[in-house]
Structures are given as C-alpha cells and as structure tokens.
Motif scaffolding. Structure first.
Motif, PDB file in Angstrom:
ATOM      1  N   THR A  50     -11.767  19.964   2.502  1.00 10.43           N
ATOM      2  CA  THR A  50     -11.306  18.699   3.080  1.00 10.43           C
ATOM      3  C   THR A  50     -10.143  18.951   4.027  1.00 10.43           C
ATOM      4  O   THR A  50      -9.157  19.589   3.651  1.00 10.43           O
ATOM      5  CB  THR A  50     -10.861  17.732   1.976  1.00 10.43           C
ATOM      6  N   PRO A  51     -10.221  18.469   5.275  1.00  2.83           N
ATOM      7  CA  PRO A  51      -9.140  18.703   6.229  1.00  2.83           C
ATOM      8  C   PRO A  51      -7.917  17.844   5.925  1.00  2.83           C
ATOM      9  O   PRO A  51      -7.969  16.908   5.110  1.00  2.83           O
ATOM     10  CB  PRO A  51      -9.770  18.300   7.560  1.00  2.83           C
ATOM     11  N   ALA A  52      -6.814  18.148   6.585  1.00  2.00           N
ATOM     12  CA  ALA A  52      -5.600  17.341   6.453  1.00  2.00           C
ATOM     13  C   ALA A  52      -5.854  15.947   7.016  1.00  2.00           C
ATOM     14  O   ALA A  52      -6.725  15.753   7.863  1.00  2.00           O
ATOM     15  CB  ALA A  52      -4.454  18.012   7.199  1.00  2.00           C
ATOM     16  N   PRO A  53      -5.123  14.942   6.533  1.00  2.00           N
ATOM     17  CA  PRO A  53      -5.300  13.586   7.066  1.00  2.00           C
ATOM     18  C   PRO A  53      -5.133  13.571   8.579  1.00  2.00           C
ATOM     19  O   PRO A  53      -4.359  14.343   9.137  1.00  2.00           O
ATOM     20  CB  PRO A  53      -4.185  12.789   6.377  1.00  2.00           C
ATOM     21  N   PRO A  54      -5.868  12.709   9.270  1.00  2.00           N
ATOM     22  CA  PRO A  54      -5.764  12.670  10.731  1.00  2.00           C
ATOM     23  C   PRO A  54      -4.359  12.317  11.188  1.00  2.00           C
ATOM     24  O   PRO A  54      -3.669  11.499  10.563  1.00  2.00           O
ATOM     25  CB  PRO A  54      -6.775  11.593  11.132  1.00  2.00           C
ATOM     26  N   ALA A  55      -3.947  12.955  12.281  1.00  2.00           N
ATOM     27  CA  ALA A  55      -2.604  12.716  12.818  1.00  2.00           C
ATOM     28  C   ALA A  55      -2.612  11.490  13.734  1.00  2.00           C
ATOM     29  O   ALA A  55      -3.651  10.951  14.079  1.00  2.00           O
ATOM     30  CB  ALA A  55      -2.136  13.952  13.588  1.00  2.00           C
ATOM     31  N   GLY A  56      -1.415  11.068  14.125  1.00  2.00           N
ATOM     32  CA  GLY A  56      -1.283   9.986  15.087  1.00  2.00           C
ATOM     33  C   GLY A  56      -0.862   8.664  14.500  1.00  2.00           C
ATOM     34  O   GLY A  56      -0.570   7.718  15.236  1.00  2.00           O
ATOM     35  N   GLY A  57      -0.814   8.558  13.174  1.00  2.00           N
ATOM     36  CA  GLY A  57      -0.361   7.311  12.565  1.00  2.00           C
ATOM     37  C   GLY A  57      -1.459   6.267  12.485  1.00  2.00           C
ATOM     38  O   GLY A  57      -2.542   6.401  13.056  1.00  2.00           O
ATOM     39  N   GLU A 111      -6.631   7.243  11.755  1.00  2.00           N
ATOM     40  CA  GLU A 111      -6.396   6.406  10.576  1.00  2.00           C
ATOM     41  C   GLU A 111      -6.428   4.961  11.041  1.00  2.00           C
ATOM     42  O   GLU A 111      -5.597   4.544  11.856  1.00  2.00           O
ATOM     43  CB  GLU A 111      -5.050   6.758   9.945  1.00  2.00           C
ATOM     44  N   TRP A 112      -7.380   4.174  10.522  1.00  2.00           N
ATOM     45  CA  TRP A 112      -7.673   2.859  11.073  1.00  2.00           C
ATOM     46  C   TRP A 112      -7.441   1.776  10.029  1.00  2.00           C
ATOM     47  O   TRP A 112      -8.016   1.803   8.943  1.00  2.00           O
ATOM     48  CB  TRP A 112      -9.110   2.818  11.586  1.00  2.00           C
ATOM     49  N   ARG A 113      -6.610   0.813  10.392  1.00  2.00           N
ATOM     50  CA  ARG A 113      -6.182  -0.261   9.485  1.00  2.00           C
ATOM     51  C   ARG A 113      -6.973  -1.529   9.766  1.00  2.00           C
ATOM     52  O   ARG A 113      -7.181  -1.929  10.913  1.00  2.00           O
ATOM     53  CB  ARG A 113      -4.688  -0.505   9.684  1.00  2.00           C
ATOM     54  N   ALA A 114      -7.462  -2.175   8.694  1.00  2.00           N
ATOM     55  CA  ALA A 114      -8.191  -3.433   8.798  1.00  2.00           C
ATOM     56  C   ALA A 114      -7.878  -4.291   7.586  1.00  2.00           C
ATOM     57  O   ALA A 114      -7.180  -3.857   6.654  1.00  2.00           O
ATOM     58  CB  ALA A 114      -9.695  -3.171   8.898  1.00  2.00           C
ATOM     59  N   ASP A 115      -8.352  -5.509   7.594  1.00  2.00           N
ATOM     60  CA  ASP A 115      -8.268  -6.401   6.434  1.00  2.00           C
ATOM     61  C   ASP A 115      -9.685  -6.761   6.032  1.00  2.00           C
ATOM     62  O   ASP A 115     -10.530  -7.067   6.879  1.00  2.00           O
ATOM     63  CB  ASP A 115      -7.489  -7.679   6.770  1.00  2.00           C
ATOM     64  N   ILE A 116      -9.943  -6.754   4.731  1.00  2.00           N
ATOM     65  CA  ILE A 116     -11.301  -7.019   4.246  1.00  2.00           C
ATOM     66  C   ILE A 116     -11.254  -8.053   3.134  1.00  2.00           C
ATOM     67  O   ILE A 116     -10.427  -7.985   2.228  1.00  2.00           O
ATOM     68  CB  ILE A 116     -11.970  -5.706   3.774  1.00  2.00           C
ATOM     69  N   PHE A 121     -15.768  13.846   8.326  1.00  2.00           N
ATOM     70  CA  PHE A 121     -15.151  13.566   7.031  1.00  2.00           C
ATOM     71  C   PHE A 121     -14.672  12.116   7.070  1.00  2.00           C
ATOM     72  O   PHE A 121     -14.061  11.685   8.057  1.00  2.00           O
ATOM     73  CB  PHE A 121     -13.972  14.496   6.762  1.00  2.00           C
ATOM     74  N   ALA A 122     -14.920  11.370   6.001  1.00  2.00           N
ATOM     75  CA  ALA A 122     -14.528   9.957   5.984  1.00  2.00           C
ATOM     76  C   ALA A 122     -14.066   9.555   4.598  1.00  2.00           C
ATOM     77  O   ALA A 122     -14.642   9.963   3.579  1.00  2.00           O
ATOM     78  CB  ALA A 122     -15.693   9.074   6.427  1.00  2.00           C
ATOM     79  N   GLY A 123     -13.030   8.738   4.569  1.00  2.00           N
ATOM     80  CA  GLY A 123     -12.506   8.205   3.319  1.00  2.00           C
ATOM     81  C   GLY A 123     -11.906   6.836   3.559  1.00  2.00           C
ATOM     82  O   GLY A 123     -11.788   6.374   4.695  1.00  2.00           O
ATOM     83  N   ALA A 124     -11.549   6.157   2.478  1.00  2.00           N
ATOM     84  CA  ALA A 124     -10.994   4.807   2.584  1.00  2.00           C
ATOM     85  C   ALA A 124      -9.935   4.606   1.514  1.00  2.00           C
ATOM     86  O   ALA A 124      -9.940   5.263   0.467  1.00  2.00           O
ATOM     87  CB  ALA A 124     -12.096   3.763   2.453  1.00  2.00           C
ATOM     88  N   GLU A 125      -9.031   3.676   1.776  1.00  2.00           N
ATOM     89  CA  GLU A 125      -7.985   3.328   0.817  1.00  2.00           C
ATOM     90  C   GLU A 125      -7.770   1.826   0.819  1.00  2.00           C
ATOM     91  O   GLU A 125      -7.644   1.205   1.885  1.00  2.00           O
ATOM     92  CB  GLU A 125      -6.682   4.038   1.165  1.00  2.00           C
ATOM     93  N   LEU A 126      -7.738   1.241  -0.372  1.00  2.00           N
ATOM     94  CA  LEU A 126      -7.342  -0.155  -0.544  1.00  2.00           C
ATOM     95  C   LEU A 126      -5.845  -0.195  -0.832  1.00  2.00           C
ATOM     96  O   LEU A 126      -5.349   0.549  -1.681  1.00  2.00           O
ATOM     97  CB  LEU A 126      -8.105  -0.802  -1.694  1.00  2.00           C
ATOM     98  N   THR A 137      -7.695   0.841   4.799  1.00  2.00           N
ATOM     99  CA  THR A 137      -7.528   1.916   5.779  1.00  2.00           C
ATOM    100  C   THR A 137      -8.721   2.854   5.699  1.00  2.00           C
ATOM    101  O   THR A 137      -9.132   3.257   4.616  1.00  2.00           O
ATOM    102  CB  THR A 137      -6.235   2.712   5.522  1.00  2.00           C
ATOM    103  N   LEU A 138      -9.288   3.171   6.855  1.00  2.00           N
ATOM    104  CA  LEU A 138     -10.321   4.199   6.958  1.00  2.00           C
ATOM    105  C   LEU A 138      -9.698   5.443   7.566  1.00  2.00           C
ATOM    106  O   LEU A 138      -8.965   5.348   8.566  1.00  2.00           O
ATOM    107  CB  LEU A 138     -11.481   3.735   7.841  1.00  2.00           C
ATOM    108  N   ARG A 139      -9.975   6.581   6.980  1.00  2.00           N
ATOM    109  CA  ARG A 139      -9.496   7.856   7.529  1.00  2.00           C
ATOM    110  C   ARG A 139     -10.697   8.670   7.977  1.00  2.00           C
ATOM    111  O   ARG A 139     -11.593   8.971   7.171  1.00  2.00           O
ATOM    112  CB  ARG A 139      -8.664   8.612   6.495  1.00  2.00           C
ATOM    113  N   VAL A 140     -10.728   8.988   9.254  1.00  2.00           N
ATOM    114  CA  VAL A 140     -11.876   9.659   9.858  1.00  2.00           C
ATOM    115  C   VAL A 140     -11.422  10.956  10.508  1.00  2.00           C
ATOM    116  O   VAL A 140     -10.508  10.960  11.339  1.00  2.00           O
ATOM    117  CB  VAL A 140     -12.554   8.750  10.909  1.00  2.00           C
ATOM    118  N   ASN A 141     -12.043  12.060  10.123  1.00  2.00           N
ATOM    119  CA  ASN A 141     -11.836  13.355  10.772  1.00  2.00           C
ATOM    120  C   ASN A 141     -13.160  13.814  11.382  1.00  2.00           C
ATOM    121  O   ASN A 141     -14.207  13.742  10.721  1.00  2.00           O
ATOM    122  CB  ASN A 141     -11.376  14.423   9.783  1.00  2.00           C
ATOM    123  N   VAL A 142     -13.117  14.269  12.619  1.00  2.00           N
ATOM    124  CA  VAL A 142     -14.273  14.888  13.269  1.00  2.00           C
ATOM    125  C   VAL A 142     -13.849  16.310  13.633  1.00  2.00           C
ATOM    126  O   VAL A 142     -13.088  16.522  14.578  1.00  2.00           O
ATOM    127  CB  VAL A 142     -14.726  14.105  14.509  1.00  2.00           C
TER     128      VAL A 142
END
Length: 446
Positions: free
Chosen positions: A224-231, A251-256, A275-280, A370-375
């Motif tokens: 698993t790579p490090a979390p994507p940079a850039g905030g 790292e992409w912020r939304a409301d669900i 690589f993809a993950g999510a956080e509530l 939050t969705l965390r996406v690494n390519v």
C-alpha cells in the motif's frame, strides 16, 4: 479484506461536423415522453425515500438521458436486439428473467453491462442480486458475472457485465451470428417486491494485431502506498455512472447522506495501478452500524472488480480495497475477479454508499466522507490493437477532465462512449453551439 461473498465470474467533412454537432445536442436533450417518464421515476423515488427515511429525499439515481426504452423477452427467440455503443432502459421484476439479443462477428470482443437500481429504501437480504450472461444459440455460457448486496444489506445500484471474448484457442462461442444476453434477478421472499430499473450498455473492444503475453507476472507491487499528497480537496460525487465525477490522484472530501450513493471515475492507463480507500468522519458517538459504508470498484466496461465495507460508531472509520494488479491485457486470463477486471485502460468507477441505518442512529444528515486515491506507475504503451480502442484508453482530455472534476456523460458513438465535460454547460449553451456550428458551415459553403 474485500467482501467477495456471492460474486462469481464465468468466463464529407461538413456532414461530419453537422453530425457531431447534432450528437452533442442529442446527448443532453431528452425526448419529451422520455423526460416525462424520467421525471415520474424520480418523483416516485423521492416520495418513497422521503416516506421511509422520514427526512428529505436522497437524490435518485441519474440514468443516462440518451438511453432508449427496451423490453426484455421471456424467450430468447423473442429477444429484441441491442446495438453496439448504445444505452438502454428496462425493468426487472422480482425473481425475473429476461433476454436480449446481440448480433456478433469474429472481429471484436463484446461487453454488455447491466446496472440494477432498486427502489430507494427498499428491503434487501443477503444474497439478493442479479446475474448477467451471454449465451450462444445452443445455450452455452460464453461469460457471465453475478453480483449481490453481500454484507452491505441495503438497496443501492449494482453493476455487472457479461462478455464474449474472441479466442482462436477456444472451441465455444466463437461463431458469427445471434447471441443472447440473459439477466436473472434473485431475491429472498422477505425482500421488497418492487421492480428494479435496469441501465444496459453494449460496447466492443478491438482484437490485438498479434497475440500478446498470457502469463501473469509472479511478482507485482502489492504494498500500500503512502497517502496521496497535496491535502484535502472538495469534490462531491455524482448521482449515477452517467454523472460520475472525475478524480485524479488525491484526497477528496464530500458529504454523504444515509441511503445515498456517490459516483466517481478515475482514469487508469496501461501499466498503472489503482489504490482506493475511504474514511467516514467522526461525529456524535453512538451504537455501531455494521457495514455502514460500502466502497465498490467497477471497470471501464462497468464490470464488477472489488468491494469492501466498514462499520461506523461515530468515530473515524476507514476502509481500503485490496491492492490490485497494474492494468494489463493479460490480466483477463486470471480466474480471480479482481485481477480479471483490471484488463484494460480507461475510466474506473468508484461508488460509495452510506447505509440508511445510519439515519436511525445518527439522524438523517450528511456524514463527512473522504476518498483517498493513488494511481501508481507511469503509463505504458498500449497493446497492439487492430483498431481504435475507444473507451479502453486514457487520453490527454481524460487527464484534464480528472484534474478539473468534470462530470462523465457516456454517449453512443460507433461502439464507444464519448466523455463530455458537462460542468457549467447547460442545454441552452449546447444548442447555441450547435446552431453556431451550422451557421459557420453555411457561411463557409457560400
């Protein structure tokens, strides 16, 4: 670990410009009868969702406005024909079984995807789902996929595809002629009796000019790579595959909302690894809700790849899809669904659904997501296709769309789905562009 229960896989320049302008207008203009039907469907979905949840309605699934209505047949011999590159709408009753026809040659691979959309707030059980397959005229199975709600037992859109692959080394399903797409729904006796809406797509893939590698590398980067940079950046998801919002690495912020599904798409080129993950996010602590968030990955042909769920108790909750192999043509030789699904370049779709049960414990209000996406990896050369791969590629425009967060609009065009950046472009604007193109061509002709 990913939740895999219940998922199985079988194996003249002016005229052109005018047509293109008309296609753009058609992509966003819905016939009055179809628009009225769509409005009724949305209204019913809104009312039912509001009545069951006791709060404001969750946005309904956004169907492709260019989809044509078709009626599945009870018998293969009565099946209506699907045309390549087009999108269709139908309904499937509880424990229903319907056929469609596709006329296939020996020059392209075939993928028929089905998105099943249950009524919002409907009751589903473990194992409820559907299967889509392609059969030849002897009833032999050419390739099928089955999906269900798994451990996330709440109504949400499900996607799966059937495929027929041209393979000289195979003895079955290789002839030219009529084939049949079979869609079967399975539901428990206690599940809601509502019909499911279907969104059906039929696309094709060119063959290779010469055979490529068929063996999978034994070693591949699975760490698993490090979390994507850039905030963190704000990017709210769409309401359907047709309106999926483009993402690049980040790292992409939304409301669900409880009961809501958000749709995103990520361009992944040959040789690249997703690589993809999510956080509530945290909130008022309360009783735990099992499988509160479901994250699912589907490939460019809308075939199921992988899924995972996580519980929520008001504290931060994270999940991550299992590491996936880099995109490669030879991945299709694998019997593992998550590997086989990473078989071509293009837009990969991420969908996030929040369980409606969250509303009972924490109220019917948005939860931070939050969705965390690494390519990972640099793009590699595409395999030697014998024709334009269409949607099975990543272009400079795709990368720009991902950077800008454009909304995807699949439109039928010679067996491919054209992607239109619709953010900020209204129907009136598109009509004016079409009229402008017509006027300019007329002046040039004079």
């Amino acid at each position: 670990m990913s939740t895999q229960a219940g998922r199985r896989t079988g194996i003249g320049r002016r005229a052109g410009a005018l047509i293109a302008a008309a296609a753009v207008v058609g992509a966003v203009t819905v016939p009055p009868a179809q628009a009225a039907g769509s409005a009724r469907t949305r209204a019913v979905g809104d009312a039912r969702a509001a009545g069951r949840a006791g709060g404001p309605p969750v946005p309904p699934y956004a169907f492709d406005g260019s989809a044509r209505r078709i009626q599945g047949a009870a018998s293969s011999l009565d099946a209506k024909t699907l045309r390549t590159g087009r999108t269709y709408r139908d309904t499937l009753e509880k424990d229903g079984k319907v056929y469609y026809r596709v006329d296939l040659d020996t020059k392209r691979n075939t993928y028929v995807s089905v998105v099943a959309v249950p009524e919002p707030g409907g009751k589903v059980e473990y194992g409820d789902g559907f299967e889509v397959g392609i059969q030849d005229n002897t009833g032999a199975d050419c390739g099928h996929q089955q999906v269900d709600f798994g451990s996330g037992q709440y109504a949400r859109p499900l996607a799966a595809y059937a495929r027929r692959i041209v393979d000289p080394d195979s003895s079955g399903c290789q002839g030219q002629g009529a084939y049949y797409v079979l869609v079967e729904r399975e539901s428990a006796a206690t599940s809601s009796p509502d019909d499911w809406e279907l969104e059906i797509r039929y696309v094709t893939e060119p063959l290779l000019e010469q055979p490529g590698p068929t063996a999978l590398p034994e070693a591949w980067p699975s760490g698993t790579p490090a979390p994507p940079a850039g905030g963190q950046q704000k990017r709210q998801g769409g309401a359907g595959f047709h309106e999926a919002v483009a993402l690049r690495e980040g790292e992409w912020r939304a409301d669900i909302r409880p009961g809501q599904t958000l749709f995103y798409r990520v361009p992944v080129d040959w040789g690249q690894q997703l690589f993809a993950g999510a956080e509530l996010g945290s909130g008022t602590e309360g009783d735990s809700v099992s499988n509160a968030l479901t994250l699912t990955l589907d490939n460019p042909a809308l075939g199921f790849v992988d899924t995972d769920t996580v519980r929520y108790d008001g504290k931060p909750a994270t999940l991550a899809l299992d590491p996936l192999r880099p995109v490669a043509h030879e991945n299709r030789t694998s019997y593992q669904e998550a590997t086989s699904g990473m078989r071509f370049a293009g837009w990969y779709y991420l969908t996030a659904t929040l369980s409606p049960e969250v509303a009972a414990e924490y109220g019917d209000k948005p939860v931070p997501l939050t969705l965390r996406v690494n390519v990972e990896g640099s793009p590699k050369q595409a395999p030697p296709y014998d024709a334009d791969p269409g949607i099975f590629s990543v272009t400079a425009d795709d990368r720009e769309a991902a950077a800008n967060g454009a909304t995807g609009t699949p439109a039928a065009a010679n067996g491919t789905m054209a992607i239109v950046a619709t953010a900020g472009i209204g129907t009136g604007t598109v009509l004016l562009l079409g009229l402008g193109a017509w006027t300019l061509l007329a002046r040039r002709r004079v």
